[in-house]
Design an enzyme around this catalytic site. Structure first.
Site, mmCIF file in Angstrom:
data_model
loop_
_atom_site.group_PDB
_atom_site.id
_atom_site.type_symbol
_atom_site.label_atom_id
_atom_site.label_comp_id
_atom_site.label_asym_id
_atom_site.label_seq_id
_atom_site.Cartn_x
_atom_site.Cartn_y
_atom_site.Cartn_z
ATOM 1 N N ARG A 134 -83.948 -30.630 -11.872
ATOM 2 C CA ARG A 134 -85.294 -30.146 -11.528
ATOM 3 C C ARG A 134 -86.162 -29.723 -12.678
ATOM 4 O O ARG A 134 -87.112 -29.732 -12.984
ATOM 5 C CB ARG A 134 -85.048 -29.273 -10.049
ATOM 6 C CG ARG A 134 -86.494 -28.648 -9.956
ATOM 7 C CD ARG A 134 -86.778 -28.137 -8.586
ATOM 8 N NE ARG A 134 -85.325 -27.205 -8.146
ATOM 9 C CZ ARG A 134 -85.166 -26.131 -8.452
ATOM 10 N NH1 ARG A 134 -86.170 -25.591 -9.276
ATOM 11 N NH2 ARG A 134 -84.051 -25.341 -8.199
ATOM 12 N N TYR A 143 -111.567 -39.217 -6.206
ATOM 13 C CA TYR A 143 -110.599 -39.423 -5.240
ATOM 14 C C TYR A 143 -110.717 -38.639 -4.062
ATOM 15 O O TYR A 143 -110.473 -37.514 -4.081
ATOM 16 C CB TYR A 143 -109.349 -39.448 -6.048
ATOM 17 C CG TYR A 143 -108.110 -39.933 -4.988
ATOM 18 C CD1 TYR A 143 -108.019 -41.500 -4.717
ATOM 19 C CD2 TYR A 143 -107.081 -39.103 -4.846
ATOM 20 C CE1 TYR A 143 -106.967 -41.645 -3.697
ATOM 21 C CE2 TYR A 143 -105.910 -39.295 -3.705
ATOM 22 C CZ TYR A 143 -106.173 -40.616 -3.556
ATOM 23 O OH TYR A 143 -104.741 -40.916 -2.628
ATOM 24 N N ASP A 202 -109.120 -36.554 -14.292
ATOM 25 C CA ASP A 202 -108.396 -37.633 -13.759
ATOM 26 C C ASP A 202 -108.712 -38.777 -14.417
ATOM 27 O O ASP A 202 -109.803 -39.400 -14.334
ATOM 28 C CB ASP A 202 -108.618 -37.658 -12.184
ATOM 29 C CG ASP A 202 -107.843 -38.772 -11.306
ATOM 30 O OD1 ASP A 202 -107.269 -39.427 -12.055
ATOM 31 O OD2 ASP A 202 -107.527 -38.545 -10.294
ATOM 32 N N LYS A 209 -100.713 -46.090 -10.228
ATOM 33 C CA LYS A 209 -101.760 -46.873 -10.274
ATOM 34 C C LYS A 209 -101.496 -47.743 -11.624
ATOM 35 O O LYS A 209 -100.348 -48.572 -11.696
ATOM 36 C CB LYS A 209 -103.050 -46.652 -10.008
ATOM 37 C CG LYS A 209 -103.379 -45.338 -9.205
ATOM 38 C CD LYS A 209 -103.073 -46.049 -7.890
ATOM 39 C CE LYS A 209 -103.133 -45.034 -6.750
ATOM 40 N NZ LYS A 209 -104.041 -43.986 -6.493
#
Ligand SMILES: *Cc1c(COP(=O)(O)O)cnc(C)c1O
Length: 387
Positions: A58, A110, A182, A207
Site C-alpha cells: 500500500r 467532468y 485535469d 482514458k
C-alpha cells in the site's frame, strides 16, 4: 535494478520518456520488459531497516514506483502518485481541503468531479462555485477570501473550452490558492500544465494513458516544491486507494505507445470535425483544433493537436442525436474515451438531471480506425437518423 537513464540529465522528448522513463532493466535476469512485482510485503534487513526501499505494497511497490516515476517525468513534475481510478486521484486532491474552504472549478468539467464536490465534500463544509475558466476575467472576480483550490479542466468536456493556464496560475499564486489541472483529455503529449505554473496535474489514466479500455487508474503529479506533496502522499498511502501491480504494469506498457496513439487519434478527430462542419444536419462542432473554435488560437499555442475527443450538435434535436448513436456501427455506443476503438455518446443522458450539456450534443472519442471508414459510418448514421 538499474535505471536506464540514471546518469542522463539532458531533457528527452515525451515520446522517448514514454518508452524509457521509470523503467529499469532487471539486474537479476536482464529482462528488458519490467517484471510485475505482485508481492504485498518486503523483507526487512537484519538490522531492522528496509534498505531496498519497499515495506508494504500500500505504501509502495516496485511496479507502481516505476509507473509513478514515468508519470512524473512525462509531466515534468517532481513526483507522482498513482491511484486506483481517476476519481480516487481527484478525491485525494480534494481531501487536502478543510471545512470552510471554497473551490472554484471549470463549469463544464467532468461531471464526476462536480458530483464528488456536491455529494461528498459539501456535507463536510466545503463550498464550490462553477466558473467558465476559459474566461480569465470571470475567474478573477470569482475568488473568495476562503478560496483554497482552483480546479481547471482544459479542454473542458464536452464543450472543449480552452483555459489560459499561465494567466490562471498567476491569479491563483497571488492569492495563495492551489491550482490543479485535469489533463486527462489533452494528455502530456499536447499539454504540460506544470510548465505553465500549475501546482498539480490530475489524470484519469483509464482514458488516453491506458488507451485500450481495459484498466481503471488515476494519478496526481506535483510540481517541484509543492508544499503539500507529503500530505498528498499520506492521503494515497494511508487512504489506500492504490492501483494493483498488474494495472500499473499494464499502464506502463500502454504509455509506451502514448504519443503515436494520441497524435493519430487527434489528427483523425480534426479531419472528422472538418467533415462534420460541412454536413447539413450538423449545427455546431467542438474541437479546439477546428478553425471555427472560439479558443482556436489559444489552443494552438498551449495544446497543439487538441485531443481525440470532439463533440457536435445536430439540427434535428435530442431524438435525432440519440438515434445517431444507435445507427453507427464502428462507433460503439458507450461512455469513456481515449481507447483504440471509437465511441459515441449522448452526454446529457449519462450526466443526468441538472446537466447543462445540450440535449442535441453527441461526443465522439476517436480511436485508431481509419478516418475514411469512421466518416462513412458517421455520415450514414446521421443521414438515416435524420430521415
Ligand atoms: C473519466 C474521467 C475522470 C474520472 O476517472 P475514472 O478513472 O473514471 O475514475 C476524471 N476526469 C476526466 C476528464 C475524465 O474523463
Amino acid at each position: 535494478m538499474a535505471n536506464r537513464h540514471s546518469d542522463d540529465t539532458s531533457p528527452l522528448h515525451p515520446d522517448t520518456l514514454s518508452v524509457h522513463a521509470g523503467r529499469a532493466i532487471d539486474t537479476d535476469t536482464g529482462a528488458v520488459t519490467p517484471p510485475i512485482h505482485m508481492s504485498t510485503t518486503f523483507q526487512r534487513d537484519a538490522d531492522g531497516d528496509y534498505s531496498r526501499g519497499h515495506v508494504y505494497a500500500r505504501h509502495s511497490n516496485p511496479t507502481r514506483s516505476q509507473l509513478e516515476n514515468c508519470l512524473a517525468r512525462l509531466e515534468g513534475g517532481a513526483g507522482a502518485m498513482a491511484f486506483a481510478s481517476g476519481s480516487a486521484a481527484t478525491m485525494a486532491v480534494l481531501q487536502l481541503l478543510r471545512p470552510g474552504d471554497h473551490v472554484l472549478l471549470t463549469e463544464d468539467c467532468y461531471h464526476g468531479t462536480r458530483h464528488q464536490l456536491d455529494t461528498i465534500f459539501r456535507p463536510w463544509g466545503i463550498e464550490c462555485t462553477r466558473v467558465d475558466t476559459s474566461d480569465t476575467d470571470a475567474v478573477a472576480t470569482a475568488f473568495r477570501p476562503r478560496t483554497r483550490l482552483l480546479w481547471i479542466e482544459s479542454p473542458s468536456n464536452p464543450l472543449q473550452r480552452v483555459s489560459d493556464l499561465d494567466a490562471l496560475a498567476e491569479l491563483a499564486r497571488a492569492r495563495d490558492v492551489i491550482t490543479a489541472c485535469d489533463n486527462t483529455v489533452a494528455t502530456p503529449v499536447f499539454q504540460s500544465p506544470l510548465r505553465h505554473g500549475i501546482d498539480l496535474v490530475v489524470h484519469s489514466t483509464t482514458k488516453f494513458l491506458g488507451g485500450h479500455s481495459d484498466l481503471l487508474g488515476g494519478a496526481v503529479i506535483h510540481r517541484e516544491g509543492f508544499p503539500l506533496a507529503g500530505a498528498l502522499r499520506n492521503i494515497q498511502t494511508a487512504g489506500g486507494a492504490v492501483p494493483a501491480a498488474f494495472d500499473c504494469w499494464l499502464l506502463l506498457r500502454s504509455i509506451s505507445s502514448l504519443g503515436v496513439r494520441v497524435r493519430a487519434q487527434a489528427a483523425t478527430a480534426v479531419s472528422l470535425a472538418h467533415r462534420l462542419d460541412c454536413h447539413p444536419e450538423v449545427s455546431a462542432v467542438f474541437h479546439p483544433m477546428h478553425p471555427g473554435h472560439p479558443h482556436h488560437e489559444r489552443a494552438r499555442a498551449c495544446m497543439p493537436g487538441g485531443s481525440g475527443l470532439l463533440s457536435f450538435t445536430v439540427r434535428g434535436g435530442g431524438d435525432v442525436a440519440r438515434r445517431i448513436a444507435v445507427e453507427t456501427r464502428l462507433f460503439t455506443r458507450a461512455t469513456s474515451l481515449g481507447g483504440v476503438e471509437s465511441l459515441i455518446e449522448h452526454r446529457a443522458s449519462i450526466e443526468g438531471p441538472g446537466t447543462r450539456t445540450p440535449d442535441n450534443l453527441l461526443r465522439l472519442s476517436v480511436g485508431l480506425e481509419h478516418g475514411d471508414d469512421l466518416w462513412r459510418d458517421l455520415d450514414g448514421a446521421i443521414t438515416r437518423a435524420s430521415r
